[in-house]
Design a protein around this motif. Structure first.
Motif, PDB file in Angstrom:
ATOM      1  N   GLU A 125     -18.066 -49.153 -14.981  1.00 32.38           N
ATOM      2  CA  GLU A 125     -18.751 -49.135 -13.464  1.00 32.38           C
ATOM      3  C   GLU A 125     -18.508 -50.687 -13.036  1.00 32.38           C
ATOM      4  N   GLN A 126     -17.986 -51.501 -13.812  1.00 32.90           N
ATOM      5  CA  GLN A 126     -17.921 -52.895 -13.462  1.00 32.90           C
ATOM      6  C   GLN A 126     -16.366 -53.166 -12.703  1.00 32.90           C
ATOM      7  N   LYS A 127     -15.619 -51.853 -12.676  1.00 34.25           N
ATOM      8  CA  LYS A 127     -14.298 -52.240 -12.157  1.00 34.25           C
ATOM      9  C   LYS A 127     -14.103 -52.373 -10.816  1.00 34.25           C
ATOM     10  N   SER A 128     -15.086 -52.023 -10.122  1.00 32.02           N
ATOM     11  CA  SER A 128     -15.010 -52.513  -8.504  1.00 32.02           C
ATOM     12  C   SER A 128     -15.095 -53.850  -8.348  1.00 32.02           C
ATOM     13  N   LYS A 129     -16.073 -54.351  -9.228  1.00 35.60           N
ATOM     14  CA  LYS A 129     -16.210 -55.785  -9.123  1.00 35.60           C
ATOM     15  C   LYS A 129     -14.934 -56.570  -9.432  1.00 35.60           C
ATOM     16  N   ALA A 130     -14.450 -56.011 -10.449  1.00 35.98           N
ATOM     17  CA  ALA A 130     -13.124 -56.838 -10.760  1.00 35.98           C
ATOM     18  C   ALA A 130     -12.107 -56.759  -9.598  1.00 35.98           C
ATOM     19  N   TRP A 131     -11.976 -55.378  -9.133  1.00 35.62           N
ATOM     20  CA  TRP A 131     -11.051 -55.109  -8.014  1.00 35.62           C
ATOM     21  C   TRP A 131     -11.456 -56.584  -6.987  1.00 35.62           C
ATOM     22  N   GLN A 132     -12.748 -56.601  -6.636  1.00 35.31           N
ATOM     23  CA  GLN A 132     -12.952 -57.478  -5.691  1.00 35.31           C
ATOM     24  C   GLN A 132     -12.364 -58.997  -6.111  1.00 35.31           C
ATOM     25  N   ASP A 133     -12.509 -59.161  -7.481  1.00 31.89           N
ATOM     26  CA  ASP A 133     -12.209 -60.649  -7.935  1.00 31.89           C
ATOM     27  C   ASP A 133     -10.587 -60.852  -7.582  1.00 31.89           C
ATOM     28  N   LEU A 134      -9.803 -59.749  -7.973  1.00 30.75           N
ATOM     29  CA  LEU A 134      -8.258 -59.716  -8.030  1.00 30.75           C
ATOM     30  C   LEU A 134      -7.990 -59.790  -6.286  1.00 30.75           C
ATOM     31  N   GLN A 135      -8.804 -59.111  -5.377  1.00 27.49           N
ATOM     32  CA  GLN A 135      -8.453 -59.374  -4.001  1.00 27.49           C
ATOM     33  C   GLN A 135      -8.827 -60.500  -3.619  1.00 27.49           C
ATOM     34  N   LEU A 136      -9.741 -61.511  -4.266  1.00 27.55           N
ATOM     35  CA  LEU A 136     -10.331 -62.657  -3.838  1.00 27.55           C
ATOM     36  C   LEU A 136      -8.826 -63.588  -4.435  1.00 27.55           C
ATOM     37  N   ALA A 137      -8.374 -63.399  -5.444  1.00 27.03           N
ATOM     38  CA  ALA A 137      -7.384 -64.214  -6.308  1.00 27.03           C
ATOM     39  C   ALA A 137      -6.045 -63.964  -5.253  1.00 27.03           C
ATOM     40  N   LEU A 138      -5.874 -62.594  -4.766  1.00 25.34           N
ATOM     41  CA  LEU A 138      -4.574 -62.567  -3.636  1.00 25.34           C
ATOM     42  C   LEU A 138      -4.931 -63.352  -2.378  1.00 25.34           C
ATOM     43  N   SER A 139      -6.219 -63.250  -2.201  1.00 22.54           N
ATOM     44  CA  SER A 139      -6.342 -64.004  -0.828  1.00 22.54           C
ATOM     45  C   SER A 139      -6.198 -65.414  -1.066  1.00 22.54           C
ATOM     46  N   VAL A 140      -6.177 -66.026  -2.405  1.00 22.56           N
ATOM     47  CA  VAL A 140      -5.875 -67.505  -2.496  1.00 22.56           C
ATOM     48  C   VAL A 140      -4.268 -67.687  -2.610  1.00 22.56           C
ATOM     49  N   LEU A 141      -3.696 -66.697  -3.200  1.00 23.70           N
ATOM     50  CA  LEU A 141      -2.295 -66.708  -3.256  1.00 23.70           C
ATOM     51  C   LEU A 141      -1.628 -66.751  -2.257  1.00 23.70           C
ATOM     52  N   GLY A 142      -2.095 -65.891  -1.101  1.00 26.77           N
ATOM     53  CA  GLY A 142      -1.354 -65.627   0.204  1.00 26.77           C
ATOM     54  C   GLY A 142      -0.070 -64.956  -0.302  1.00 26.77           C
ATOM     55  N   PRO A 143       1.091 -65.076   0.759  1.00 32.49           N
ATOM     56  CA  PRO A 143       2.169 -64.455   0.603  1.00 32.49           C
ATOM     57  C   PRO A 143       3.008 -65.067  -0.535  1.00 32.49           C
ATOM     58  N   VAL A 144       3.307 -64.438  -1.716  1.00 29.86           N
ATOM     59  CA  VAL A 144       4.299 -65.033  -2.562  1.00 29.86           C
ATOM     60  C   VAL A 144       5.687 -64.636  -2.531  1.00 29.86           C
ATOM     61  N   SER A 145       6.665 -65.349  -2.904  1.00 28.06           N
ATOM     62  CA  SER A 145       8.048 -64.968  -2.851  1.00 28.06           C
ATOM     63  C   SER A 145       8.420 -63.560  -3.425  1.00 28.06           C
ATOM     64  N   ARG A 146       9.096 -62.793  -2.656  1.00 25.03           N
ATOM     65  CA  ARG A 146       9.541 -61.566  -3.272  1.00 25.03           C
ATOM     66  C   ARG A 146      10.202 -61.461  -4.633  1.00 25.03           C
ATOM     67  N   ASP A 147      11.189 -62.692  -4.542  1.00 23.44           N
ATOM     68  CA  ASP A 147      12.256 -62.408  -5.781  1.00 23.44           C
ATOM     69  C   ASP A 147      11.504 -63.068  -6.949  1.00 23.44           C
ATOM     70  N   GLN A 148      10.274 -63.193  -6.833  1.00 22.17           N
ATOM     71  CA  GLN A 148       9.362 -63.592  -8.081  1.00 22.17           C
ATOM     72  C   GLN A 148       8.822 -62.386  -9.093  1.00 22.17           C
ATOM     73  N   GLY A 149       9.408 -61.125  -8.584  1.00 19.43           N
ATOM     74  CA  GLY A 149       9.006 -60.128  -9.025  1.00 19.43           C
ATOM     75  C   GLY A 149       7.813 -59.419  -8.763  1.00 19.43           C
TER      76      GLY A 149
END
Ligand code: URA
Length: 256
Positions: free
Chosen positions: A230-254
């Motif tokens: 039941e905590q997975k939705s919160k984890a997903w919010q965290d991952l989205q936060l991480a993505l927002s910090v990362l911004g676009p990353v280079s595609r050749d990074q895998g």
């Protein structure tokens, strides 16, 4: 990202409102990961959030393979705490040495001790699904732990054991120079942030790691998420936060 694709990624993480508990079985996780791996070519990243800390990483120094080889050798031959005597091998860490994201867990468990690689058990399968949900193949990020040796009986690493291993992890961070550290679980977060605040209070915001100021996002440990889906939705919010910090990353990074 269109809704169907989004649902697919969330499903492989197990984040659905209608999911049955039994879908956390290893077979279900494996199947979801396989399905998602077949469909991970077009992940869009959210735009960076304007009010988040800008990544500031250590001053770039030339990094060559000998730095990594030296560090590997130091870890392999380390006897600075008692853990090495009770485990079968050190678990150095794995992945892209120039990764944008560094995932830091707690300590190797029995599977990791056997295989010499972090997060290869059931929690590792869920971690892989979480990474795919972010648009990263496992090999695109670097995965390490607070300690490199398995604590006996899967106990938490002691403070002095984490301290004895700290320099190796710091060296890995300096060599990788990630744009973001994703800290999974209590032991990881509390050691990295030098605090005893609970994960539930540390997650949901962007921290700055030590003197490097590398942005650090805390989320729940995948082993905990397997026990508390039941905590997975919160984890997903965290991952989205991480993505927002990362911004676009280079595609050749895998990127997945
Ligand atoms: N849990 C961790 O924190 N690290 C691993 O490598 C495996 C399980």
């Amino acid at each position: 990202m269109d809704e169907l694709r989004r649902q697919n990624y969330l499903r492989m993480m197990g984040v659905t409102q209608w999911r049955l508990r039994q879908s956390d079985s290893p077979e279900a996780i494996q199947q979801a990961v396989a399905e998602a791996e077949a469909d991970v070519s077009l992940v869009e990243r959210p735009a960076p959030a304007g009010d988040l800390i800008e990544p500031t990483v250590p001053v770039t120094t030339a990094v060559d393979q000998s730095d990594w080889l030296t560090l590997r050798e130091q870890v392999k031959t380390c006897r600075q705490c008692g853990l090495r005597a009770g485990c079968s091998q050190t678990v150095f860490g794995v992945g892209n040495q120039q990764a944008d994201m560094l995932v830091i867990g707690e300590a190797p468990g029995a599977d990791e001790d056997r295989q010499g690689e972090p997060f290869v058990g059931r929690a590792g399968q869920l971690l892989n699904a979480m990474l795919l949900a972010m648009g990263f193949k496992r090999e695109a990020v670097f995965i390490a732990n607070i300690v490199k040796c398995r604590p006996p009986d899967n106990r938490d690493p002691a403070a002095e054991e984490a301290l004895a291993c700290q320099d190796y992890l710091l060296r890995q961070i300096v060599l990788i120079q990630p744009k973001l550290i994703l800290s999974v679980g209590r032991i990881s977060a509390q050691n990295l942030l030098q605090t005893d605040i609970a994960v539930g209070k540390l997650r949901g915001r962007v921290h700055a790691f030590g003197e490097t100021n590398i942005p650090l996002v805390v989320t729940y440990h995948p082993a905990y998420l397997l026990r508390s889906p039941e905590q997975k939705s919160k984890a997903w919010q965290d991952l989205q936060l991480a993505l927002s910090v990362l911004g676009p990353v280079s595609r050749d990074q895998g990127q997945a």
